[in-house]
Design a protein around this motif. Structure first.
Motif, PDB file in Angstrom:
ATOM      1  N   LYS A  47      -7.070  -7.160 -13.525  1.00 39.48           N
ATOM      2  CA  LYS A  47      -6.811  -8.602 -13.631  1.00 39.48           C
ATOM      3  C   LYS A  47      -6.206  -9.154 -12.334  1.00 39.48           C
ATOM      4  N   HIS A  48      -5.379  -8.346 -11.697  1.00 36.74           N
ATOM      5  CA  HIS A  48      -4.690  -8.818 -10.486  1.00 36.74           C
ATOM      6  C   HIS A  48      -5.330  -8.278  -9.201  1.00 36.74           C
ATOM      7  N   ASN A  49      -6.513  -7.713  -9.386  1.00 34.62           N
ATOM      8  CA  ASN A  49      -7.282  -7.234  -8.240  1.00 34.62           C
ATOM      9  C   ASN A  49      -6.526  -6.189  -7.412  1.00 34.62           C
ATOM     10  N   ILE A  50      -5.886  -5.291  -8.125  1.00 35.75           N
ATOM     11  CA  ILE A  50      -5.089  -4.248  -7.459  1.00 35.75           C
ATOM     12  C   ILE A  50      -5.858  -2.924  -7.549  1.00 35.75           C
ATOM     13  N   LYS A  51      -6.009  -2.248  -6.415  1.00 34.32           N
ATOM     14  CA  LYS A  51      -6.628  -0.916  -6.440  1.00 34.32           C
ATOM     15  C   LYS A  51      -5.496   0.111  -6.513  1.00 34.32           C
ATOM     16  N   TYR A  52      -5.697   1.128  -7.334  1.00 36.52           N
ATOM     17  CA  TYR A  52      -4.628   2.111  -7.515  1.00 36.52           C
ATOM     18  C   TYR A  52      -5.227   3.491  -7.737  1.00 36.52           C
ATOM     19  N   LYS A  53      -4.341   4.485  -7.615  1.00 43.13           N
ATOM     20  CA  LYS A  53      -4.770   5.862  -7.896  1.00 43.13           C
ATOM     21  C   LYS A  53      -3.800   6.442  -8.927  1.00 43.13           C
ATOM     22  N   LEU A  54      -4.352   6.945 -10.023  1.00 43.41           N
ATOM     23  CA  LEU A  54      -3.497   7.561 -11.039  1.00 43.41           C
ATOM     24  C   LEU A  54      -2.929   8.870 -10.484  1.00 43.41           C
ATOM     25  N   ILE A  55      -1.628   9.057 -10.593  1.00 44.34           N
ATOM     26  CA  ILE A  55      -1.038  10.344 -10.169  1.00 44.34           C
ATOM     27  C   ILE A  55      -0.992  11.278 -11.382  1.00 44.34           C
ATOM     28  N   GLU A  56      -0.288  10.842 -12.425  1.00 46.16           N
ATOM     29  CA  GLU A  56      -0.280  11.646 -13.654  1.00 46.16           C
ATOM     30  C   GLU A  56       0.295  10.853 -14.820  1.00 46.16           C
ATOM     31  N   LEU A  57       0.013  11.344 -16.010  1.00 48.42           N
ATOM     32  CA  LEU A  57       0.655  10.801 -17.212  1.00 48.42           C
ATOM     33  C   LEU A  57       1.560  11.906 -17.736  1.00 48.42           C
ATOM     34  N   CYS A  84       5.177   8.459 -19.380  1.00 55.17           N
ATOM     35  CA  CYS A  84       5.332   7.710 -18.131  1.00 55.17           C
ATOM     36  C   CYS A  84       4.024   7.835 -17.355  1.00 55.17           C
ATOM     37  N   VAL A  85       3.461   6.693 -16.979  1.00 54.84           N
ATOM     38  CA  VAL A  85       2.262   6.722 -16.144  1.00 54.84           C
ATOM     39  C   VAL A  85       2.723   6.513 -14.699  1.00 54.84           C
ATOM     40  N   ASP A  86       2.451   7.521 -13.872  1.00 56.07           N
ATOM     41  CA  ASP A  86       2.791   7.433 -12.448  1.00 56.07           C
ATOM     42  C   ASP A  86       1.521   7.085 -11.689  1.00 56.07           C
ATOM     43  N   PHE A  87       1.548   6.011 -10.935  1.00 53.68           N
ATOM     44  CA  PHE A  87       0.360   5.674 -10.146  1.00 53.68           C
ATOM     45  C   PHE A  87       0.747   5.044  -8.809  1.00 53.68           C
ATOM     46  N   LYS A  88      -0.229   5.114  -7.880  1.00 53.32           N
ATOM     47  CA  LYS A  88       0.042   4.674  -6.505  1.00 53.32           C
ATOM     48  C   LYS A  88      -0.818   3.463  -6.191  1.00 53.32           C
ATOM     49  N   ILE A  89      -0.227   2.465  -5.573  1.00 51.56           N
ATOM     50  CA  ILE A  89      -0.977   1.267  -5.175  1.00 51.56           C
ATOM     51  C   ILE A  89      -1.777   1.616  -3.904  1.00 51.56           C
ATOM     52  N   LEU A  90      -3.064   1.326  -3.944  1.00 54.29           N
ATOM     53  CA  LEU A  90      -3.904   1.608  -2.758  1.00 54.29           C
ATOM     54  C   LEU A  90      -4.125   0.349  -1.920  1.00 54.29           C
ATOM     55  N   LYS A 119       0.860  -1.190   0.000  1.00 54.34           N
ATOM     56  CA  LYS A 119       0.000   0.000   0.000  1.00 54.34           C
ATOM     57  C   LYS A 119       0.906   1.254   0.000  1.00 54.34           C
ATOM     58  N   GLY A 120       0.738   2.113  -0.971  1.00 52.16           N
ATOM     59  CA  GLY A 120       1.538   3.343  -1.018  1.00 52.16           C
ATOM     60  C   GLY A 120       2.690   3.296  -2.019  1.00 52.16           C
ATOM     61  N   THR A 121       3.019   2.109  -2.528  1.00 54.10           N
ATOM     62  CA  THR A 121       4.108   2.023  -3.517  1.00 54.10           C
ATOM     63  C   THR A 121       3.746   2.857  -4.754  1.00 54.10           C
ATOM     64  N   ILE A 122       4.730   3.594  -5.252  1.00 55.31           N
ATOM     65  CA  ILE A 122       4.500   4.375  -6.481  1.00 55.31           C
ATOM     66  C   ILE A 122       5.197   3.682  -7.643  1.00 55.31           C
ATOM     67  N   ILE A 123       4.462   3.521  -8.730  1.00 55.45           N
ATOM     68  CA  ILE A 123       5.029   2.860  -9.910  1.00 55.45           C
ATOM     69  C   ILE A 123       5.145   3.879 -11.050  1.00 55.45           C
ATOM     70  N   HIS A 124       6.292   3.867 -11.713  1.00 51.98           N
ATOM     71  CA  HIS A 124       6.504   4.706 -12.899  1.00 51.98           C
ATOM     72  C   HIS A 124       6.644   3.752 -14.083  1.00 51.98           C
ATOM     73  N   LEU A 125       5.615   3.703 -14.897  1.00 48.00           N
ATOM     74  CA  LEU A 125       5.586   2.753 -16.012  1.00 48.00           C
ATOM     75  C   LEU A 125       5.697   3.514 -17.332  1.00 48.00           C
ATOM     76  N   TYR A 126       6.744   3.189 -18.100  1.00 51.21           N
ATOM     77  CA  TYR A 126       6.972   3.917 -19.363  1.00 51.21           C
ATOM     78  C   TYR A 126       6.276   3.235 -20.535  1.00 51.21           C
TER      79      TYR A 126
END
Ligand code: SAM
Length: 334
Positions: A303-313, A327-333, A275-282
C-alpha cells in the motif's frame, strides 16, 4: 558425580570461581566431610583448566529439591500450575474451583518464596489502550509497585497501572543481541521502558527513542532512565500517531511491541525508516495462521510502495492454546 574438593577455609573463594566460570552444578547439593567441602561440577575438563592443582573426586550427591508450595497445602485442592514473578510480587491466576482456597494458596507461596513480599491475583484480562490488567491483593504486603531486574537492568513499575511481562526478557535479549555499535533505535509502545533500557545497558547503540502513551508508564520510564544512569535514551510521552510523524530523523531499527494491533501502526514506521532499517513487528497469531502475520506486513508495504526483505518470523511465547506471540523481522530495501 564429579566434584572438586577444597578445605572449608577456601570454600567461598572456590565457589565464587566456579560460579564465575559457569562450572558449578546447581542441580546437586555440595557435601561437607570433616574440614573439606565437595562442590559438584558440570565439566571435569573445563574445571581442571581453571583449577590446575585441584583435587577431584567422584561423590554421590543429593539432588536440590525443587521449591514446591503445593507441599504446604492439602493434597486434594487445585492450585495454579504456573505464576508470574515480577520483583518481589507474585501474580497468580485463580480459577473458579480455586477461589475458596485462594488465601491458603497465596500464603503457601509467600512461605515458599522467601524473597516475595506480595501475592496478587489476576482480576481480568489485559485490556484497553494501555493493555493493563486489574489485580487483586491476596497476601503479604498490600502493594503493587515493585523493582525488578533483567538483563543487567533495573526496572521499577506498578504492575497494575502499566503493562509489563517478565516472560519477555528472553525476547528482549534476542533483540538487543542484534544491535550494532552506533545504531539509532526507535521503540514505539515503550511502556515503562524494558526494550530501550535493556538495549542501552547491553549494547553500544548511539541513541534510543521510546514513545509511550500511558502517562504513568512514561513516568516510570523516566524514573528507570535515572535509576540505570542512562544518557542515550529519550522517553517521549504521547500517541505514536502524533509523535512519530514529527520525528525529524531516520532510525536503523524500529521495534513495535504492541502485538494486539501493531500492524495498524506500521505505516508510521515508514516515516522514519531508510534503506536498511530493520523493523520488529509483534503480533498474536494461531500457529496454523502465521502466514496472516506475513500477509499483514506485505499488504501495508504494498500500500505504501515499500520494498522489503523478510528476515524471519520468530515465535516468542505462547499466548493461549495454539496461539503465539510472534515477531516479524524485516528489512526495508527502498
Ligand atoms: N514495550 C512494553 C513492554 O514490553 O513491556 C509495553 C508493551 S504493551 C503490550 C503496549 C504499550 O503500548 C502499552 O504500554 C500501551 O500503553 C502503549 N500504547 C498503546 N497505544 C499507544 C499509542 N497509540 N501510542 C503510544 N503508546 C501506545
Amino acid at each position: 558425580m564429579n566434584t572438586i574438593k577444597c578445605n572449608l577455609k577456601s570454600a567461598q573463594k572456590t565457589k565464587k570461581l566456579l560460579i564465575e566460570n559457569n562450572l558449578l552444578d546447581r542441580l546437586h547439593i555440595p557435601i561437607k566431610e570433616n574440614s573439606f567441602i565437595f562442590f559438584p561440577i558440570n565439566s571435569f575438563k573445563k574445571t581442571k583448566m581453571i583449577f590446575k592443582n585441584g583435587i577431584f573426586e567422584k561423590k554421590e550427591l543429593d539432588k536440590v529439591k525443587k521449591k514446591d508450595f503445593k507441599s504446604l497445602l492439602p493434597k486434594n485442592i487445585d492450585v495454579p500450575s504456573s505464576f508470574d514473578v515480577i520483583g518481589d510480587i507474585i501474580i497468580i491466576e485463580i480459577k473458579e474451583n480455586m477461589i475458596k482456597n485462594e488465601k491458603k494458596i497465596a500464603k503457601a507461596l509467600l512461605k515458599t518464596y522467601k524473597n516475595t513480599k506480595t501475592i496478587l491475583k489476576k482480576a481480568g484480562e489485559h485490556s484497553g489502550e494501555f493493555r493493563t490488567q486489574a489485580l487483586k491483593y491476596l497476601a503479604g504486603i498490600n502493594k503493587k509497585e515493585t523493582a525488578y531486574k533483567e538483563n543487567n537492568t533495573k526496572i521499577s513499575l506498578d504492575v497494575e497501572k502499566i503493562y509489563f511481562s517478565s516472560r519477555l526478557s528472553t525476547e528482549r535479549k534476542r533483540i538487543f543481541k542484534k544491535i550494532k555499535k552506533g545504531e539509532k533505535v526507535l521503540v514505539m509502545f515503550a511502556g515503562c521502558g524494558p526494550y530501550p533500557l535493556t538495549i542501552s545497558k547491553n549494547t553500544n547503540a548511539k541513541k534510543i527513542i521510546g514513545v509511550e502513551k500511558n502517562p504513568i508508564a512514561s513516568e516510570y520510564f523516566n524514573k528507570n532512565i535515572i535509576l540505570n544512569k542512562i544518557n542515550n535514551i529519550e522517553a517521549i510521552n504521547g500517541d505514536v500517531k502524533k509523535i512519530v510523524p514529527k520525528l525529524d530523523e531516520k532510525f536503523d531499527r524500529i521495534i513495535m511491541p504492541l502485538p494486539k494491533d501493531a500492524a495498524e501502526f506500521l505505516y508510521l514506521a515508514f516515516h522514519v525508516s531508510k534503506k536498511g532499517t530493520i523493523i520488529h513487528l509483534y503480533g498474536f497469531e494461531h500457529e496454523k495462521e502465521f502466514n496472516i502475520a506475513l500477509k499483514k506486513v506485505d499488504d501495508v508495504c504494498r500500500k505504501h510502495n515499500i520494498k522489503y526483505k523478510l528476515i524471519e518470523l520468530v515465535k516468542c511465547g505462547q499466548y493461549s492454546p495454539g496461539k503465539f506471540r510472534i515477531c516479524v523481522d524485516f528489512k526495508i530495501l527502498s
